[in-house]
Write an enzyme that holds these catalytic residues in place. Structure first.
Site, short mmCIF file in Angstrom:
data_model
loop_
_atom_site.label_atom_id
_atom_site.label_comp_id
_atom_site.label_asym_id
_atom_site.label_seq_id
_atom_site.Cartn_x
_atom_site.Cartn_y
_atom_site.Cartn_z
N ILE A 17 33.91 38.87 39.71
CA ILE A 17 35.17 38.13 39.75
C ILE A 17 35.37 37.39 41.09
O ILE A 17 36.11 36.41 41.14
CB ILE A 17 36.37 39.07 39.44
CG1 ILE A 17 37.57 38.26 38.95
CG2 ILE A 17 36.72 39.94 40.64
CD1 ILE A 17 38.64 39.09 38.28
N GLY A 38 35.38 49.49 44.91
CA GLY A 38 35.38 48.78 43.64
C GLY A 38 35.69 47.30 43.80
O GLY A 38 35.34 46.67 44.81
N VAL A 39 36.41 46.78 42.84
CA VAL A 39 36.68 45.35 42.83
C VAL A 39 37.60 44.97 44.01
O VAL A 39 37.49 43.88 44.58
CB VAL A 39 37.26 44.93 41.45
CG1 VAL A 39 38.67 45.42 41.23
CG2 VAL A 39 37.17 43.43 41.26
N ASP A 40 38.47 45.87 44.41
CA ASP A 40 39.38 45.66 45.54
C ASP A 40 38.57 45.38 46.82
O ASP A 40 38.79 44.37 47.52
CB ASP A 40 40.23 46.93 45.70
CG ASP A 40 41.47 46.75 46.55
OD1 ASP A 40 41.64 45.66 47.11
OD2 ASP A 40 42.25 47.71 46.65
P1 ADP Z 1 40.54 50.90 39.35
O1 ADP Z 1 40.88 51.70 40.58
O2 ADP Z 1 41.72 50.07 38.84
O3 ADP Z 1 39.90 51.72 38.30
P2 ADP Z 1 37.96 49.77 40.19
O4 ADP Z 1 37.74 48.68 41.18
O5 ADP Z 1 37.43 51.12 40.53
O6 ADP Z 1 39.54 49.78 39.90
O7 ADP Z 1 37.37 49.34 38.80
C1 ADP Z 1 37.95 48.40 37.96
C2 ADP Z 1 36.86 47.65 37.23
O8 ADP Z 1 36.37 46.61 38.09
C3 ADP Z 1 35.67 48.50 36.86
O9 ADP Z 1 35.37 48.26 35.49
C4 ADP Z 1 34.55 47.96 37.76
O10 ADP Z 1 33.30 48.02 37.12
C5 ADP Z 1 34.98 46.54 37.95
N1 ADP Z 1 34.44 45.82 39.10
C6 ADP Z 1 33.95 46.29 40.27
N2 ADP Z 1 33.55 45.27 41.07
C7 ADP Z 1 33.79 44.11 40.38
C8 ADP Z 1 33.59 42.71 40.64
N3 ADP Z 1 33.05 42.28 41.79
N4 ADP Z 1 33.95 41.82 39.67
C9 ADP Z 1 34.51 42.24 38.51
N5 ADP Z 1 34.72 43.53 38.21
C10 ADP Z 1 34.36 44.46 39.14
#
Ligand code: ADP
Length: 178
Positions: A17, A38-40
């Site tokens: 993303i 993660g995505v954050d």
């Molecule tokens: P949460 O704490 O809301 O569960 P996470 O970041 O751990 O958030 O995961 C949310 C989703 O984002 C997961 O399905 C993970 O695979 C996905 N994710 C992690 N990195 C990325 C990225 N760079 N782009 C898109 N999705 C991602």
């Protein structure tokens, strides 16, 4: 897969993303807006320090709500930070809170003149929400939003990070579209 509802496309893609070129991307943040893994973590490291500078101006963000900041160095002009629920057993309002996280993000997008937005799969990583259920809530909330806000957005994309996520969202969207 994609479907069109009026003038709005709802699409599912696999990818990272942080490289999306939509007007806004959505971050699966925590309620302190403190960054993390993660995505954050990926969004803050790709977007640079300006995003965190703006996050600090908020007093966090409650679960199910959303706030908006600059996209910093990202291609996306904005980041919408929303806080999904931590999944416990399904009886702690998780479904309502997850729906609210998507809806709050979409509302905030429209208020800010955003036309195209990309979401990750909120709550299905560290927060442990079962993927199939989360996918159903995500696509249903997007479709309902489009039906209730005709023409407000031109694209809602789910940018999914794994085959399993893409499959779950595809199943959910097929069920809704049939
Ligand atoms: P949460 O704490 O809301 O569960 P996470 O970041 O751990 O958030 O995961 C949310 C989703 O984002 C997961 O399905 C993970 O695979 C996905 N994710 C992690 N990195 C990325 C990225 N760079 N782009 C898109 N999705 C991602």
């Amino acid at each position: 897969m994609e479907i069109k509802k009026g003038s709005t496309v709802i699409s599912l893609v696999m990818g990272d993303i942080t490289v999306e070129e939509t007007d806004a991307i959505v971050n699966a943040a925590n309620s302190r807006l403190a960054g993390g893994g993660g995505v954050d973590g990926a969004i803050h490291s790709a977007g640079g320090p300006k995003i965190m500078e703006e996050c600090r101006k908020f007093d966090g963000c409650p679960t199910g709500k959303a706030v908006i900041t600059t996209g910093g160095d990202l291609k996306a002009r904005y980041v919408i930070h929303t806080v999904g629920p931590i999944y416990r057993d399904g009886s702690h309002n998780e479904a309502e809170l997850l729906e609210s996280a998507y809806r709050s993000s979409l509302d905030l997008a429209v208020k800010n003149g955003i036309k195209t937005i990309a979401f990750p799969s909120i709550s299905t990583g560290a927060y442990g929400y079962p993927l199939a259920e989360a996918a159903g809530i995500a696509v249903r909330t997007a479709v309902h939003f489009v039906e209730n806000n005709i023409g407000a957005l031109s694209l809602i994309r789910f940018t999914l990070f794994s085959d399993a996520a893409l499959r779950a969202y595809t199943e959910a969207l097929k069920k809704l579209a049939s």
